[in-house]
Write a protein that holds these residues in place. Structure first.
Motif, PDB file in Angstrom:
ATOM      1  N   PHE A  70      47.320  32.999  29.529  1.00  0.00           N
ATOM      2  CA  PHE A  70      46.966  32.663  30.907  1.00  0.00           C
ATOM      3  C   PHE A  70      46.336  31.277  30.912  1.00  0.00           C
ATOM      4  CE2 PHE A  70      44.105  33.097  34.703  1.00  0.00           C
ATOM      5  CZ  PHE A  70      45.121  33.186  35.648  1.00  0.00           C
ATOM      6  N   LEU A  71      46.991  30.330  31.555  1.00  0.00           N
ATOM      7  CA  LEU A  71      46.586  28.926  31.541  1.00  0.00           C
ATOM      8  C   LEU A  71      46.333  28.424  32.958  1.00  0.00           C
ATOM      9  CD1 LEU A  71      49.365  27.680  29.102  1.00  0.00           C
ATOM     10  CD2 LEU A  71      46.969  28.100  28.484  1.00  0.00           C
ATOM     11  N   SER A  72      45.612  27.335  33.066  1.00  0.00           N
ATOM     12  CA  SER A  72      45.472  26.631  34.333  1.00  0.00           C
ATOM     13  C   SER A  72      45.981  25.209  34.162  1.00  0.00           C
ATOM     14  CB  SER A  72      44.019  26.600  34.808  1.00  0.00           C
ATOM     15  OG  SER A  72      43.903  25.778  35.955  1.00  0.00           O
ATOM     16  N   PRO A  73      47.238  24.953  34.541  1.00  0.00           N
ATOM     17  CA  PRO A  73      47.746  23.580  34.476  1.00  0.00           C
ATOM     18  C   PRO A  73      46.923  22.624  35.316  1.00  0.00           C
ATOM     19  CG  PRO A  73      49.542  25.135  34.833  1.00  0.00           C
ATOM     20  CD  PRO A  73      48.267  25.911  34.998  1.00  0.00           C
ATOM     21  N   GLN A 179      28.176  28.023  35.976  1.00  0.00           N
ATOM     22  CA  GLN A 179      28.009  27.947  37.421  1.00  0.00           C
ATOM     23  C   GLN A 179      29.337  27.621  38.111  1.00  0.00           C
ATOM     24  OE1 GLN A 179      25.163  25.025  38.735  1.00  0.00           O
ATOM     25  NE2 GLN A 179      25.504  25.440  40.901  1.00  0.00           N
ATOM     26  N   GLY A 180      30.086  26.692  37.519  1.00  0.00           N
ATOM     27  CA  GLY A 180      31.340  26.257  38.129  1.00  0.00           C
ATOM     28  C   GLY A 180      32.410  27.325  38.171  1.00  0.00           C
ATOM     29  N   THR A 181      32.319  28.307  37.283  1.00  0.00           N
ATOM     30  CA  THR A 181      33.304  29.398  37.263  1.00  0.00           C
ATOM     31  C   THR A 181      32.706  30.706  37.776  1.00  0.00           C
ATOM     32  OG1 THR A 181      32.769  29.924  34.955  1.00  0.00           O
ATOM     33  CG2 THR A 181      34.560  28.349  35.341  1.00  0.00           C
ATOM     34  N   ASN A 182      31.578  30.588  38.477  1.00  0.00           N
ATOM     35  CA  ASN A 182      30.911  31.754  39.064  1.00  0.00           C
ATOM     36  C   ASN A 182      30.600  32.821  38.018  1.00  0.00           C
ATOM     37  OD1 ASN A 182      29.762  32.979  41.344  1.00  0.00           O
ATOM     38  ND2 ASN A 182      31.588  34.202  41.750  1.00  0.00           N
ATOM     39  N   GLY A 183      30.194  32.364  36.839  1.00  0.00           N
ATOM     40  CA  GLY A 183      29.781  33.274  35.785  1.00  0.00           C
ATOM     41  C   GLY A 183      30.908  33.890  34.980  1.00  0.00           C
ATOM     42  N   LYS A 184      32.148  33.515  35.256  1.00  0.00           N
ATOM     43  CA  LYS A 184      33.277  34.135  34.559  1.00  0.00           C
ATOM     44  C   LYS A 184      33.530  33.498  33.191  1.00  0.00           C
ATOM     45  CE  LYS A 184      33.697  36.957  37.834  1.00  0.00           C
ATOM     46  NZ  LYS A 184      33.151  38.306  37.623  1.00  0.00           N
ATOM     47  N   ARG A 309      42.458  43.143  33.694  1.00  0.00           N
ATOM     48  CA  ARG A 309      41.461  42.081  33.520  1.00  0.00           C
ATOM     49  C   ARG A 309      41.681  41.464  32.150  1.00  0.00           C
ATOM     50  NH1 ARG A 309      36.334  41.237  31.343  1.00  0.00           N
ATOM     51  NH2 ARG A 309      34.800  40.201  32.704  1.00  0.00           N
ATOM     52  N   LEU A 310      41.652  40.145  32.066  1.00  0.00           N
ATOM     53  CA  LEU A 310      41.845  39.491  30.769  1.00  0.00           C
ATOM     54  C   LEU A 310      41.040  38.208  30.680  1.00  0.00           C
ATOM     55  CD1 LEU A 310      43.882  36.764  30.883  1.00  0.00           C
ATOM     56  CD2 LEU A 310      45.565  38.527  31.408  1.00  0.00           C
ATOM     57  N   GLU A 311      40.749  37.832  29.447  1.00  0.00           N
ATOM     58  CA  GLU A 311      40.148  36.541  29.136  1.00  0.00           C
ATOM     59  C   GLU A 311      41.019  35.888  28.066  1.00  0.00           C
ATOM     60  OE1 GLU A 311      36.041  36.894  28.099  1.00  0.00           O
ATOM     61  OE2 GLU A 311      35.576  38.191  29.811  1.00  0.00           O
ATOM     62  N   TYR A 312      41.158  34.577  28.155  1.00  0.00           N
ATOM     63  CA  TYR A 312      42.046  33.871  27.229  1.00  0.00           C
ATOM     64  C   TYR A 312      41.427  32.527  26.902  1.00  0.00           C
ATOM     65  CZ  TYR A 312      46.339  31.764  25.357  1.00  0.00           C
ATOM     66  OH  TYR A 312      47.275  31.149  24.558  1.00  0.00           O
ATOM     67  N   ASP A 313      41.601  32.068  25.681  1.00  0.00           N
ATOM     68  CA  ASP A 313      41.180  30.711  25.329  1.00  0.00           C
ATOM     69  C   ASP A 313      42.151  30.119  24.331  1.00  0.00           C
ATOM     70  OD1 ASP A 313      39.820  30.818  22.420  1.00  0.00           O
ATOM     71  OD2 ASP A 313      39.238  32.629  23.513  1.00  0.00           O
ATOM     72  N   LEU A 357      41.010  36.240  34.341  1.00  0.00           N
ATOM     73  CA  LEU A 357      41.827  36.780  35.426  1.00  0.00           C
ATOM     74  C   LEU A 357      41.527  38.259  35.599  1.00  0.00           C
ATOM     75  CD1 LEU A 357      44.180  36.588  37.499  1.00  0.00           C
ATOM     76  CD2 LEU A 357      45.726  37.138  35.605  1.00  0.00           C
ATOM     77  N   GLU A 358      41.259  38.660  36.840  1.00  0.00           N
ATOM     78  CA  GLU A 358      41.117  40.072  37.176  1.00  0.00           C
ATOM     79  C   GLU A 358      41.927  40.356  38.433  1.00  0.00           C
ATOM     80  OE1 GLU A 358      37.806  43.622  37.798  1.00  0.00           O
ATOM     81  OE2 GLU A 358      37.137  41.535  37.572  1.00  0.00           O
ATOM     82  N   VAL A 359      42.791  41.357  38.356  1.00  0.00           N
ATOM     83  CA  VAL A 359      43.634  41.773  39.475  1.00  0.00           C
ATOM     84  C   VAL A 359      43.321  43.234  39.781  1.00  0.00           C
ATOM     85  CG1 VAL A 359      46.000  42.101  40.290  1.00  0.00           C
ATOM     86  CG2 VAL A 359      45.459  40.163  38.811  1.00  0.00           C
ATOM     87  N   ASN A 360      42.921  43.509  41.024  1.00  0.00           N
ATOM     88  CA  ASN A 360      42.641  44.885  41.416  1.00  0.00           C
ATOM     89  C   ASN A 360      43.146  45.149  42.827  1.00  0.00           C
ATOM     90  OD1 ASN A 360      40.654  43.846  43.201  1.00  0.00           O
ATOM     91  ND2 ASN A 360      39.094  43.962  41.596  1.00  0.00           N
ATOM     92  N   GLU A 361      42.776  46.298  43.391  1.00  0.00           N
ATOM     93  CA  GLU A 361      43.313  46.701  44.686  1.00  0.00           C
ATOM     94  C   GLU A 361      42.901  45.758  45.808  1.00  0.00           C
ATOM     95  OE1 GLU A 361      43.145  50.411  42.160  1.00  0.00           O
ATOM     96  OE2 GLU A 361      41.836  48.686  42.553  1.00  0.00           O
ATOM     97  N   LYS A 362      41.750  45.133  45.705  1.00  0.00           N
ATOM     98  CA  LYS A 362      41.262  44.263  46.770  1.00  0.00           C
ATOM     99  C   LYS A 362      41.844  42.856  46.710  1.00  0.00           C
ATOM    100  CE  LYS A 362      36.906  46.551  47.888  1.00  0.00           C
ATOM    101  NZ  LYS A 362      37.364  46.791  49.277  1.00  0.00           N
ATOM    102  N   GLY A 363      42.097  42.364  45.491  1.00  0.00           N
ATOM    103  CA  GLY A 363      42.601  41.004  45.377  1.00  0.00           C
ATOM    104  C   GLY A 363      42.554  40.488  43.953  1.00  0.00           C
TER     105      GLY A 363
END
Length: 413
Positions: A70-73, A179-184, A309-313, A357-363
């Motif tokens: 999971f990347l952010s171009p 702070q910039g990633t809201n604690g993620k 839910r996943l974390e990647y580096d 990345l977290e994907v659930n029923e709300k969003g």
């Protein structure tokens, strides 16, 4: 810290293709078009960013056998774009080509980023989209004022000088990322190694609620078939008679799920049956992507999507070198003369990205941080007289001091 709310280039392409569609229901009108037409430079920038994104995904996928990537171009492009403002000669050419900008001039690239951010600021108040840039430099290392000004003007970058010899400096940098990633994403660096003089960092955060939310009561265990032929149970979300945009044919199965008022979306793509995902994805180009997006049409269908839910580096050094910016990593060839008077001694030591990345029923909630670490060559130590100093003129062999003084303000009379 100033936060911007731009739309990611990849999501923008989807939004433009689907601008005539009306998403969801509610009191607020759906967003069906941008407030103004894109300039040609902005369109070129989007194409460049998308091209870079697919190239990045292909190279990382070829090198990393992890189940999830999971990347952010956008995050990588922003961090490297700031860095590129200080590059010169072959270093600049290689970075510009890798980022997909073709023959675009630096001023055009920077102005396009700036205007696109301004255009899309606060596009959808129902979606929390944040973007921040920062530059952290060793307080003993000089930067060209023009480079600092460009970083402020075009990237809203926070530029901060720190004592890199103080272990607390790493905590300060990581605190900004947190702070910039809201604690993620809690940390982007483990510490500051000797020889590192600068970090250029981008942070992206996204949180959006589905325009049509999945009903948690319908979520249930279901098998997920892995690439190795095995399977395991996942919590599968279910959305009946969803109003989506999709294209379903023998080449691709693609569905577009909207967030908020419809400006942002998640696009899901399945390869043709029988084709391994990695093998198929290696052939996905920006041109193919644009063709598929153009074919999206309003549809009602049932949608089943795993809750996960996943974390990647990933350290992107080898990937970026393979894509054409090897000179920037070359200790003997890199030229960052536009960044510092000592730019000839600078080179990129590490480009690291972390994502969530977290994907659930709300969003969906997603975050990314990209760090470009700059080091100096391992030649003679650098002495920088950029604070008050003592000066002496002497005869070396006898040790006789002819003149001595303290310089606290070296300005010419």
């Amino acid at each position: 810290m100033r936060w911007s709310k731009p739309l990611t280039p990849l999501a923008l392409a989807t939004t433009l293709a689907g601008c005539e569609s009306i998403f969801g229901s509610g009191d607020e009108e759906p967003i069906t078009r941008l407030p103004r037409a894109l300039t040609q430079s902005e369109q070129d920038l989007i194409v460049a960013s998308n091209r870079f994104g697919f190239n990045l995904l292909r190279e990382v996928s070829a090198r990393d056998s992890s189940s999830n990537i999971f990347l952010s171009p956008l995050s990588a492009s922003m961090a490297l774009g700031m860095t590129m403002n200080g590059a010169r000669g072959e270093t600049f050419t290689g970075m510009r080509s890798t980022l997909g900008f073709g023959a675009m001039e630096p001023a055009q690239i920077n102005a396009s980023y700036r205007s696109l951010i301004d255009l899309l600021l606060g596009l959808d108040g129902n979606v929390d989209m944040r973007l921040a840039n920062s530059i952290w430099v060793d307080q003993r290392f000089p930067l060209h004022p023009a480079f600092v000004e460009s970083s402020l003007q075009h990237f809203d970058a926070r530029v901060t000088a720190l004592d890199f010899a103080n272990p607390a400096s790493a905590n300060t940098i990581n605190g900004w990322v947190d702070q910039g990633t809201n604690g993620k994403i809690k940390t982007i660096i483990d510490g500051i190694d000797a020889g590192v003089v600068m970090y250029l960092i981008n942070a992206v955060y996204f949180k959006g609620s589905w325009t049509q939310e999945f009903d948690p009561a319908r979520t249930s265990p279901a098998p997920f078939h892995r690439a190795d032929g095995g399977q395991h149970s996942v919590q599968m979300m279910f959305l009946r008679d969803a109003k989506v945009r999709s294209v379903m044919n023998d080449q691709v199965q693609m569905v577009d799920l909207a967030y908020g008022r419809g400006a942002f979306s998640m696009t899901l793509v399945l390869p043709p049956n029988g084709q391994p995902l990695r093998q198929w994805a290696a052939g996905v180009t920006d041109e193919k992507w644009q063709t598929w997006v153009a074919q999206l049409r309003d549809t009602e269908m049932d949608v089943l999507l795993p809750r996960f839910r996943l974390e990647y580096d990933e350290v992107l050094n080898k990937t970026l070198q393979a894509l054409g910016m090897g000179t920037a990593f070359d200790e003997g060839a890199a030229d960052f003369g536009g960044m510092s008077p000592l730019g000839a001694d600078l080179f990129i030591t590490n480009v690291k990205q972390k994502t969530f990345l977290e994907v659930n029923e709300k969003g969906t909630e997603a975050a990314a941080a990209t760090s470009v670490e700059m080091g100096v060559t391992s030649g003679p130590p650098t002495f920088i007289a950029n604070r008050p100093f003592l000066v002496a003129i002497r005869e070396r062999h006898s040790g006789t001091i002819l003149f001595v003084g303290l310089i606290g303000d070296p300005r010419s009379p």
